[in-house]
Design a protein around this motif. Structure first.
Motif, PDB file in Angstrom:
ATOM      1  N   LYS A   1       0.827  -1.203   0.000  1.00 46.64           N
ATOM      2  CA  LYS A   1       0.000   0.000   0.000  1.00 46.64           C
ATOM      3  C   LYS A   1       0.862   1.253   0.000  1.00 46.64           C
ATOM      4  O   LYS A   1       0.585   2.231  -0.700  1.00 46.64           O
ATOM      5  N   ALA A   2       1.944   1.222   0.814  1.00 48.28           N
ATOM      6  CA  ALA A   2       2.843   2.371   0.889  1.00 48.28           C
ATOM      7  C   ALA A   2       3.532   2.603  -0.455  1.00 48.28           C
ATOM      8  O   ALA A   2       3.678   3.740  -0.905  1.00 48.28           O
ATOM      9  N   ALA A   3       3.940   1.521  -1.096  1.00 47.68           N
ATOM     10  CA  ALA A   3       4.603   1.630  -2.393  1.00 47.68           C
ATOM     11  C   ALA A   3       3.644   2.188  -3.448  1.00 47.68           C
ATOM     12  O   ALA A   3       4.021   3.028  -4.271  1.00 47.68           O
ATOM     13  N   ALA A   4       2.395   1.710  -3.419  1.00 43.62           N
ATOM     14  CA  ALA A   4       1.401   2.195  -4.376  1.00 43.62           C
ATOM     15  C   ALA A   4       1.110   3.676  -4.149  1.00 43.62           C
ATOM     16  O   ALA A   4       0.974   4.451  -5.104  1.00 43.62           O
ATOM     17  N   LYS A   5       1.034   4.076  -2.888  1.00 46.29           N
ATOM     18  CA  LYS A   5       0.767   5.471  -2.552  1.00 46.29           C
ATOM     19  C   LYS A   5       1.916   6.358  -2.993  1.00 46.29           C
ATOM     20  O   LYS A   5       1.715   7.459  -3.507  1.00 46.29           O
ATOM     21  N   ALA A   6       3.148   5.882  -2.795  1.00 53.42           N
ATOM     22  CA  ALA A   6       4.326   6.668  -3.162  1.00 53.42           C
ATOM     23  C   ALA A   6       4.450   6.838  -4.668  1.00 53.42           C
ATOM     24  O   ALA A   6       4.989   7.835  -5.151  1.00 53.42           O
ATOM     25  N   SER A   7       3.945   5.862  -5.411  1.00 52.83           N
ATOM     26  CA  SER A   7       4.071   5.924  -6.871  1.00 52.83           C
ATOM     27  C   SER A   7       3.054   6.867  -7.520  1.00 52.83           C
ATOM     28  O   SER A   7       3.248   7.329  -8.637  1.00 52.83           O
TER      29      SER A   7
END
Length: 223
Positions: free
Chosen positions: A197-203
């Motif tokens: 989720k954090a990776a998706a949000k950062a992208s």
């Protein structure tokens, strides 16, 4: 469960730890329909909440197991009210009640109400994935996770099951409910989901910036 791929020596119900509650997990271990319903409920709520749902539903129906015929035939409003009782079976009990009934109706129409028949005679992982994706409420990701769960914990392992399950079928991974065997693995799976989720949000900001830049270039070129 007693899938065709299991040997008589391994016919005892598997020890499931998805709900983190003994009675709820025992139901998941012995009831194919409970396992399917738990997987169906596994969205937008903690996994333990979702997989304890089948036991809660059975208890409120005054039964020790779920029956696809009975659930399919119940009045939709009454069934929705049953799932909405406190504590609610799901964050969205009304819509999930509808989905559970849709699943049960499909099982009655296509498999005579026998949830285990969905996978009992599947000749390959690819065939099993197709059958799971045909179930109401099961998209590709949910179908792959459940396929991995069947293979890793229920002994349902037609040829090519890991490949059909994609990354969820990888041995030693902690990506989904298929990998939960206790509190420690639950924590690992939850950590993995948070990382995703954090990776998706950062992208998202990067994609937005790229899209914005891309939209300006044609305009300037036209000038």
């Amino acid at each position: 469960m007693s899938p065709a791929s299991q040997s008589p020596a391994s016919a005892e119900p598997p020890e499931i730890r998805l709900a983190q509650q003994p009675d709820a997990d025992a139901l998941l271990g012995r009831s194919p329909l409970a396992a399917l319903v738990g997987m169906l409920l596994d969205q937008q709520v903690p996994m333990e909440w979702a997989f304890s749902g089948p036991y809660t539903i059975a208890s409120r129906l005054g039964a020790d197991d779920l029956d696809a015929h009975e659930i399919a035939a119940r009045d939709p409003e009454e069934f929705a009210a049953l799932l909405s009782e406190k504590p609610a079976v799901h964050r969205y009990p009304g819509s999930m009640a509808q989905r559970v009934q849709q699943l049960c109706r499909f099982l009655v129409e296509e498999y005579g109400g026998d949830a285990e028949a969905v996978w009992a005679d599947a000749a390959s992982g690819k065939e099993l994935l197709a059958r799971l994706q045909a179930l109401p409420g099961f998209g590709k990701q949910k179908a792959q996770i459940f396929l991995a769960l069947l293979g890793k914990q229920y002994g349902v392992r037609p040829p090519g099951w890991r490949e059909a399950a994609g990354a969820y079928g990888e041995q030693g991974s902690y990506r989904s409910a298929a990998d939960i065997t206790g509190p420690e693995s639950l924590a690992k799976v939850r950590a993995h989901k948070q990382e995703m989720k954090a990776a998706a949000k950062a992208s998202k900001p990067a994609k937005a910036a790229k899209g914005s830049k891309g939209s300006k270039e044609p305009k300037s070129a036209g000038n």
